[in-house]
Design a protein around this motif. Structure first.
Motif, PDB file in Angstrom:
ATOM      1  N   GLY A  46       0.799  -1.217   0.000  1.00  0.00           N
ATOM      2  CA  GLY A  46       0.000   0.000   0.000  1.00  0.00           C
ATOM      3  C   GLY A  46       0.833   1.269   0.000  1.00  0.00           C
ATOM      4  N   LEU A  47       1.895   1.274   0.804  1.00  0.00           N
ATOM      5  CA  LEU A  47       2.751   2.456   0.864  1.00  0.00           C
ATOM      6  C   LEU A  47       3.435   2.706  -0.470  1.00  0.00           C
ATOM      7  CD1 LEU A  47       4.473   2.360   4.381  1.00  0.00           C
ATOM      8  CD2 LEU A  47       2.452   3.614   3.633  1.00  0.00           C
ATOM      9  N   ILE A  48       3.920   1.640  -1.062  1.00  0.00           N
ATOM     10  CA  ILE A  48       4.589   1.764  -2.356  1.00  0.00           C
ATOM     11  C   ILE A  48       3.608   2.246  -3.410  1.00  0.00           C
ATOM     12  CG2 ILE A  48       5.909   0.521  -4.110  1.00  0.00           C
ATOM     13  CD1 ILE A  48       6.717  -1.458  -1.855  1.00  0.00           C
ATOM     14  N   GLN A  56      -2.903   0.281  -8.441  1.00  0.00           N
ATOM     15  CA  GLN A  56      -2.544  -0.784  -7.512  1.00  0.00           C
ATOM     16  C   GLN A  56      -2.100  -2.032  -8.268  1.00  0.00           C
ATOM     17  OE1 GLN A  56      -4.669  -3.751  -6.794  1.00  0.00           O
ATOM     18  NE2 GLN A  56      -2.968  -4.472  -5.526  1.00  0.00           N
ATOM     19  N   SER A  57      -2.800  -2.359  -9.328  1.00  0.00           N
ATOM     20  CA  SER A  57      -2.449  -3.586 -10.061  1.00  0.00           C
ATOM     21  C   SER A  57      -1.095  -3.451 -10.744  1.00  0.00           C
ATOM     22  CB  SER A  57      -3.525  -3.922 -11.084  1.00  0.00           C
ATOM     23  OG  SER A  57      -3.640  -2.919 -12.052  1.00  0.00           O
ATOM     24  N   THR A  58      -0.811  -2.259 -11.231  1.00  0.00           N
ATOM     25  CA  THR A  58       0.479  -2.041 -11.885  1.00  0.00           C
ATOM     26  C   THR A  58       1.622  -2.173 -10.880  1.00  0.00           C
ATOM     27  OG1 THR A  58      -0.496  -0.587 -13.525  1.00  0.00           O
ATOM     28  CG2 THR A  58       1.859  -0.378 -13.180  1.00  0.00           C
ATOM     29  N   VAL A  59       1.431  -1.579  -9.708  1.00  0.00           N
ATOM     30  CA  VAL A  59       2.472  -1.663  -8.691  1.00  0.00           C
ATOM     31  C   VAL A  59       2.668  -3.115  -8.252  1.00  0.00           C
ATOM     32  CG1 VAL A  59       3.053  -1.046  -6.322  1.00  0.00           C
ATOM     33  CG2 VAL A  59       2.159   0.685  -7.887  1.00  0.00           C
ATOM     34  N   SER A  60       1.587  -3.814  -8.064  1.00  0.00           N
ATOM     35  CA  SER A  60       1.681  -5.218  -7.687  1.00  0.00           C
ATOM     36  C   SER A  60       2.441  -6.014  -8.742  1.00  0.00           C
ATOM     37  CB  SER A  60       0.280  -5.794  -7.501  1.00  0.00           C
ATOM     38  OG  SER A  60       0.335  -7.156  -7.141  1.00  0.00           O
ATOM     39  N   SER A  61       2.168  -5.696  -9.982  1.00  0.00           N
ATOM     40  CA  SER A  61       2.852  -6.369 -11.088  1.00  0.00           C
ATOM     41  C   SER A  61       4.352  -6.067 -11.081  1.00  0.00           C
ATOM     42  CB  SER A  61       2.211  -5.932 -12.394  1.00  0.00           C
ATOM     43  OG  SER A  61       2.986  -6.343 -13.492  1.00  0.00           O
ATOM     44  N   HIS A  62       4.703  -4.818 -10.835  1.00  0.00           N
ATOM     45  CA  HIS A  62       6.118  -4.452 -10.764  1.00  0.00           C
ATOM     46  C   HIS A  62       6.810  -5.183  -9.618  1.00  0.00           C
ATOM     47  CE1 HIS A  62       6.317  -1.700 -13.992  1.00  0.00           C
ATOM     48  NE2 HIS A  62       5.613  -0.734 -13.444  1.00  0.00           N
TER      49      HIS A  62
END
Lengths: 101, 101
Positions: A46-48, A56-62
DNA sequence: TTTGCATATCGAGATATTACGATATAAATT
DNA sequence: AATTTATATCGTAATATCTCGATATGCAAA
């Protein structure tokens, strides 16, 4: 460090968003000033996500990408997943690059 | 080394063919055993093309990419263009990576 | 067990990268 | 000037990457 490992890592690092995340994780307390979202195992997604300016999905993917490359390790604690740098892998990569490149 | 320089370089290095070329240019004499095609300014495109197993235009494009990133320098002599590594740039990149990553 | 929060996965559209053949340019040779 | 050799550029098709919204999953609280 095999050629394949190296290839995965440098592909992961060729993306600026992923490099940013990895850099942020060097100094979690200063980069993510929020009180919560931290643990001994790193910083929660969440912080990232909040900092990245991406979905959110893009960050999770990264993060999954960095994880597959071995550059970060993750630990789930309750509903949160914490990520932190895998310094051993990062150093091994940097040394390998310095040597072979 | 600016962020932008670093970004261009790591993108250039994220391609295996370009990394191969850069590695070959470390030991021109052993990697390109042909007598001709060498000069004090490096190795001509034709030798790299023969070794790469890619089309001439593709190899030329890869070399242009490496050149834009600053990782190689080129010199035309007559009809030939010779490429060699830019060790200063390569070392600066490796050090920057080790420091900032 | 239902609801809510945190994260991951899926499917799709937009963009970037890679590779090729065809062609253009640059230089040497005839 | 015409031809040949070496390299670069152009147009394009194939593939990969990036990003998103929607939805699924995992866990905790009510």
């Amino acid at each position: 460090m095999t050629q394949k490992d190296f290839d995965n890592i440098i592909k992961a690092l060729s993306n600026p968003a992923r490099r940013d995340i990895l850099t942020w994780l060097k100094s979690p307390k200063t980069e993510f000033p929020d009180q919560c979202g931290h643990s001994e195992h790193g910083v929660c997604v969440g912080l990232i996500f909040e900092k990245a300016g991406l979905s959110q999905s893009t960050v999770s993917s990264h993060l999954a990408n960095l994880h597959r490359a071995g550059l970060v390790v993750s630990k789930r604690q309750g509903q949160w997943v914490y990520y932190q740098r895998n310094e051993a892998c990062i150093n091994e990569f940097a040394d390998y690059l310095k040597q072979t490149l």
